[in-house]
Design a protein around this motif. Structure first.
Motif, PDB file in Angstrom:
ATOM      1  N   PRO A  54       0.806  -1.226   0.000  1.00 10.78           N
ATOM      2  CA  PRO A  54       0.000   0.000   0.000  1.00 10.78           C
ATOM      3  C   PRO A  54       0.840   1.278   0.000  1.00 10.78           C
ATOM      4  O   PRO A  54       0.489   2.258  -0.668  1.00 10.78           O
ATOM      5  CB  PRO A  54      -0.820  -0.117   1.290  1.00 10.78           C
ATOM      6  CG  PRO A  54      -0.820  -1.572   1.615  1.00 10.78           C
ATOM      7  CD  PRO A  54       0.484  -2.110   1.136  1.00 10.78           C
ATOM      8  N   GLY A  77       0.757   4.126  -2.884  1.00 11.03           N
ATOM      9  CA  GLY A  77       0.461   5.511  -2.549  1.00 11.03           C
ATOM     10  C   GLY A  77       1.530   6.475  -3.056  1.00 11.03           C
ATOM     11  O   GLY A  77       1.218   7.545  -3.594  1.00 11.03           O
ATOM     12  N   GLY A 108       0.906   9.323  -5.894  1.00 10.56           N
ATOM     13  CA  GLY A 108       1.226  10.713  -5.616  1.00 10.56           C
ATOM     14  C   GLY A 108       2.245  11.274  -6.597  1.00 10.56           C
ATOM     15  O   GLY A 108       2.125  12.422  -7.058  1.00 10.56           O
TER      16      GLY A 108
END
Length: 516
Positions: free
Chosen positions: A250, A254, A258
């Motif tokens: 995860p 992420g 981003g």
């Protein structure tokens, strides 16, 4: 190389000095070439030293900090900061003077080395390595200085000589740095870096002319910095850790999301801003685009040669393909390739002067393809593998030397270091992704250790598959090089690029898209 470049009123001298940098009024001053190139060679040597110094001190660093993961962060942070800072530092060089920015970059990196030499407190050592990462911007700034000071006829050879510093820095790190680490510990390696940085900084201050400032484009575009730096660093971090963290992690997902989001905002901002800090429209020009695609392909393929060959040498013999040599022996086997690189880079520059960069890139691709074909067929002894490795390295080094002169000819003078800096970033991202690809290919089929069933090594089939992919990518690199404009067309392209605007700038602008 004892000649000089002058900018006087007579036509022959002006032609020899090349076009004046865009947006400047002052001619380039009289420049003795030998000390100029020597100073730039020293600065690139210390940058390459930083890339390899932690490998030379691995044993001492593990003894000090007790965790290989900690040592990995000393490498990772150096690369992350260097990759993210390079395009910004390069563009600042175009705007405010390349010598000025190079001195600042070397000074900050030298401060980082001094911090590492003065303390064994791990967070401070990490900080020092992060600051030292700025040294990776030295190449783009150095090549920009060469364009300012060296005549077009001598530029390719000058670039090749400075590029040979990559091999000298690596050799000095592994041999001199390794010796210092064994005798005095890892902090001695940082101390050597401080001495080298001081010498390079002094040589730059003494022998490199100040150079012109870029044309005034108003306030610095800080938005590009806030968008580009984290997007580049985040993307490089993700591709460097995909295999160890896993695709479904995860945190990694992420960071990647981003980074992509920031990159999209960065592209949008660059296309909308008349004078962005980093002009991404520049990289849609045909010559610039092709050169970067060639390097991306080579980064996935031939530039992975040291990783592939090291694995082949150190894989145990019971796998049916490995040579089973120690890490030290494998390291020593890379020395002939590094020594040959010292000669191959200037040779590539000389050939660019004689037959053109496109022809040299094609020749380099053929050499790399032939080297992988040879090693895929014959790899039964350390001497044969070392020969194949060295042969491939000649091709990769010549490819390194051929690209910058073509790129320099294809971009405006006041965007030279910017274009070279972004090429460095793209190559770093592709090299990191290529390393992950090689790791996956070698893990596609494994053999268990007879003494420890939980330990697995690549099988002969995995190495055969990896060699096949390297051969295909090297061949593709050669084919892509054919798309580069011949020397005459490239010269006409460079002439066109000195105009204030081009059709592609309009085609890529958002206003033009809205009109259509």
């Amino acid at each position: 190389m004892d000649g000089v470049v002058t900018a006087q009123d007579d036509a022959s001298t002006v032609m020899d000095a090349g076009p004046l940098p865009t947006g400047t009024a002052e001619p380039v001053k009289r420049v003795p070439l030998t000390p100029l190139i020597g100073a730039l060679w020293l600065s690139e040597t210390i940058a390459a030293f930083g890339s390899s110094m932690t490998y030379a001190a691995t044993r001492s660093l593990i003894a000090a900090f007790g965790d290989p993961v900690s040592i990995g962060w000393l490498v990772t942070l150096f690369l992350l900061v260097g990759a993210a800072a390079t395009p910004v530092a390069a563009r600042f060089g175009d705007m405010f003077g390349r010598k000025r920015v190079l001195l600042v970059v070397l000074g900050i990196g030298g401060l980082g080395l001094a911090i590492g030499a003065a303390t064994d407190f791990y967070p401070l050592v990490l900080l020092g390595r992060a600051l030292q990462g700025l040294h990776l911007a030295a190449m783009a700034l150095s090549f920009g200085i060469l364009r300012e000071c060296v005549s077009p006829a001598r530029l390719p050879l000058s670039i090749g000589i400075v590029l040979s510093a990559v091999a000298s820095g690596t050799l000095s790190a592994m041999l001199l740095g390794g010796w210092a680490a064994d005798l005095y510990g890892w902090r001695a390696v940082f101390a050597l870096g401080v001495i080298g940085t001081a010498l390079a900084w002094s040589a730059l201050a003494l022998f490199v002319p100040a150079g012109p400032r870029g044309k005034d484009s108003g306030p610095v575009d800080m938005i590009s910095i806030w968008l580009s730096v984290p997007s580049i660093a985040g993307t490089l971090f993700v591709v460097s850790n995909l295999r160890s963290w896993g695709w479904t992690n995860p945190a990694l997902i992420g960071i990647l999301a981003g980074s992509i989001l920031l990159a999209l905002f960065w592209v949008r901002h660059s296309l909308r801003t008349p004078q962005p800090l980093i002009d991404l429209r520049l990289f849609a020009r045909k010559q610039v685009l092709i050169i970067n695609i060639v390097y991306i392909c080579a980064s996935f393929g031939a530039f992975q040669v040291i990783l592939l060959m090291s694995m082949l040498m150190q894989t145990p013999a019971f796998t049916g393909i490995g040579l089973g040599v120690s890490a030290k022996a494998a390291g020593l086997a890379t020395i002939p390739a590094a020594i040959l690189s010292l000669a191959a880079a200037p040779l590539g520059g000389m050939l660019v002067q004689r037959i053109g960069g496109r022809a040299v890139m094609i020749l380099s691709g053929l050499v790399m393809t032939a080297g992988f074909l040879f090693t895929a067929r014959w790899h039964d002894s350390l001497a044969i593998v070392t020969f194949g490795f060295s042969f491939i390295t000649i091709g990769t080094t010549m490819l390194y030397a051929a690209g910058p002169p073509i790129l320099i000819a294809a971009v405006p003078t006041d965007r030279t270091s910017e274009a070279l800096g972004m090429m460095t970033v793209l190559r770093a991202l592709a090299t990191a992704a290529g390393a992950q690809m090689v790791a996956v290919l070698l893990a596609s089929d494994t053999v268990s250790s007879p003494t420890d069933p939980t330990t697995h090594f690549p099988s002969g089939a995995a190495f055969s598959l990896t060699f096949l992919v390297m051969i295909i990518l090297s061949g593709l690199t050669t084919i892509l090089a054919y798309a580069i404009a011949p020397r005459g067309d490239a010269d006409r392209t460079a002439q066109d690029l000195r105009q204030p605007a081009t059709a592609i700038d309009h085609a890529l602008s958002l206003d033009s898209i809205k009109e259509r």
